[in-house]
Design an enzyme around this catalytic site. Structure first.
Site, short mmCIF file in Angstrom:
data_model
loop_
_atom_site.label_atom_id
_atom_site.label_comp_id
_atom_site.label_asym_id
_atom_site.label_seq_id
_atom_site.Cartn_x
_atom_site.Cartn_y
_atom_site.Cartn_z
CG HIS A 72 -2.03 -0.94 1.17
ND1 HIS A 72 -3.11 -0.90 2.01
CD2 HIS A 72 -2.26 -1.99 0.34
CE1 HIS A 72 -3.95 -1.88 1.71
NE2 HIS A 72 -3.45 -2.55 0.71
CE1 TYR A 200 -5.18 3.79 8.86
CE2 TYR A 200 -5.72 3.51 11.18
CZ TYR A 200 -4.93 3.20 10.09
OH TYR A 200 -3.91 2.30 10.22
N PRO A 292 -3.76 0.18 18.89
CG PRO A 292 -5.67 -1.03 18.35
CD PRO A 292 -4.97 -0.37 19.49
CE LYS A 296 4.27 3.42 13.35
NZ LYS A 296 4.38 2.93 11.98
CE1 TYR A 384 -1.09 3.99 9.49
CE2 TYR A 384 -0.09 3.22 7.45
CZ TYR A 384 -1.09 3.14 8.41
OH TYR A 384 -2.07 2.19 8.28
C1 PHB Z 1 -5.37 -4.51 10.93
O1 PHB Z 1 -5.26 -4.83 9.73
O2 PHB Z 1 -5.82 -5.29 11.78
C2 PHB Z 1 -4.96 -3.14 11.34
C3 PHB Z 1 -4.41 -2.30 10.40
C4 PHB Z 1 -4.07 -1.01 10.76
C5 PHB Z 1 -4.27 -0.59 12.04
C6 PHB Z 1 -4.77 -1.46 13.00
C7 PHB Z 1 -5.14 -2.74 12.65
O3 PHB Z 1 -3.95 0.68 12.38
#
Ligand code: PHB
Ligand code: APR
Length: 389
Positions: A72, A200, A292, A296, A384
């Site tokens: 990505h 997000y 989460p 990280k 990120y």
């Molecule tokens: C996930 O794919 O579970 C995941 C991805 C990004 C995040 C948190 C969880 O910030």
């Protein structure tokens, strides 16, 4: 029994350390309290920084990840019924890769089995002793028989609830913690992801995240109350609530289906300092937890293992302890950066009722600043994709 390094815990930290040490000809024994199937059954996040991938390559377990991982170059921020792309690659020249932690664990387990290295699963009552001297000892029970392992070093890779941090002299241990007043309700489903990239979402009803495990398997999260009862969330309610938090276009595109996993996770920031007590070294979730939001957790475990494996390999090659001596400080410098970023993203995107209307205005100003400023987006992107290690 004897081993040069006794590793407690066969999560990603312990398995990765075991593999890197094995490749360097260092004899490491892993003790894990659960069964291999239980460890593989845990659903965790799955977003890898380039530095983590480089380390997995060095450990010789990158093949499936390169074949199946989804690369990505950006992510999207949703608010006010709109989506705004953050061009991670454009801002940093780097990408992130989606590849489930379960798959990494499996790849590491397979590599360890192929190497004929020893992992003791279902080891009971693991305890660590004498790490303040030169000859640490680990004790455990397996199939009713007591074992004692003499070793040079103990690696505490036993997660947040493990025994190693608890065995450190508590007067020498400083902990820092923030528990957030909500959790994430997560669902896994064999449906195509709603979007190519992660979304997000900051919404008045609470945060939402659209992520994935593959082109056919989706993972979605909703901010929920800490005391939320999972029985109150049949799949239909989850999908309805997710649609309410998404912009109209995305909601219309969402493909729903039966969940194959559903769980609630609390959000916490936690750091224990230092990460070394004589010949006991803490790594991964044993020493720190991030919420989460910034993805990280696994990546921080990888940077710890980079430093720890480097220190141990240097010690066995040269007899020098300089790298081991620098372990805790080097790890913690990077950990606090990731803690800051994860805390910032959590604050930016979730509903905090106790922060009131002023808090919401601050979030809105910050989101608009991100949308309007390449410099602000570059700051998000740089963190990120992962700070260097
Ligand atoms: C996930 O794919 O579970 C995941 C991805 C990004 C995040 C948190 C969880 O910030
Ligand atoms: N004895 C032996 N093993 C133990 C003990 C014990 N007393 N206590 C815990 N363990 C095992 C757990 O069963 C688990 O398999 O240690 C392992 C720790 O694994 P993780 O919790 O996955 O921690 P870590 O390997 O550091 O991985 C960090 O996991 O939680 C995510 O976000 C985190 O992705 C990151 C990664």
């Amino acid at each position: 029994m004897r081993a040069q390094v006794a590793i407690i815990g066969a999560g990603p930290s312990g398995l990765l350390l075991g593999q890197l040490l094995h490749l360097a000809g260092i004899d490491a024994l892993i003790l894990e309290q659960r069964s291999g199937d239980y460890v593989l059954g845990r659903i965790r996040a799955g977003l890898l920084e380039q530095g983590t991938i480089d380390l997995l390559d060095r450990a010789g377990v990158g093949a499936r990840l390169h074949a199946q991982g989804l690369v990505h170059g950006g992510l999207e921020l949703g608010f006010d019924g709109m989506r705004h792309r953050v061009d991670l690659h454009g801002a940093t020249g780097k990408n992130v890769t989606i590849y489930g932690q379960t798959e990494i664990t499996k790849d590491l387990m397979d590599a360890r089995a192929a190497a004929g290295a020893n992992t003791v699963y279902e080891a009971e009552d693991v305890s660590v002793h004498d790490f303040d001297g030169k000859q640490p000892v680990v004790r455990c029970r397996k199939d009713g028989i007591e074992h004692e392992i003499a070793c040079d070093f103990i690696a505490g890779c036993d997660g947040f609830h493990g025994v190693c941090r608890q065995s450190a002299p508590q007067s020498a241990l400083q902990t820092y913690e923030r528990v957030y007043p909500f959790g994430w309700l997560g669902i896994l489903s064999d449906t195509p992801p709603v979007s190519e990239e992660l979304i997000y979402v900051n919404h008045a009803r609470g945060f939402a995240l659209c992520t994935m495990r593959s082109r056919t398997r989706s993972r979605y999260y909703l901010q929920c109350a800490l005391d939320e009862n999972i029985e109150a969330w049949p799949d239909a309610r989850f999908w309805d609530e997710l649609r309410l938090r998404l912009d109209e276009e995305t909601a219309a595109r969402l493909v729903t289906g039966p969940s194959i996993e559903k769980s609630i996770a609390p959000l916490r920031s936690f750091v224990a300092e230092p990460m070394r007590f004589g010949r006991l070294f803490l790594a991964g979730d044993a020493a720190h937890i991030v919420p989460p939001t910034g993805a990280k957790g696994l990546n921080l475990a990888a940077s710890d293992i980079h430093y720890l494996s480097g220190g141990l390999i240097d010690y066995y090659a040269t007899g020098k302890t300089a790298e081991l001596d620098a372990y805790s400080e080097k790890c913690l410098r990077r950990i606090w950066q990731a803690e800051r970023f994860s805390w910032w993203m959590t604050n930016l995107l979730h509903r905090f009722p106790e922060n009131g209307p002023f808090g919401e205005k601050m979030q809105r100003a910050e989101l608009e600043y991100l949308v309007g400023s390449p410099a602000a987006r570059a700051t998000l992107a740089e963190n990120y994709v992962g700070l260097p290690f």
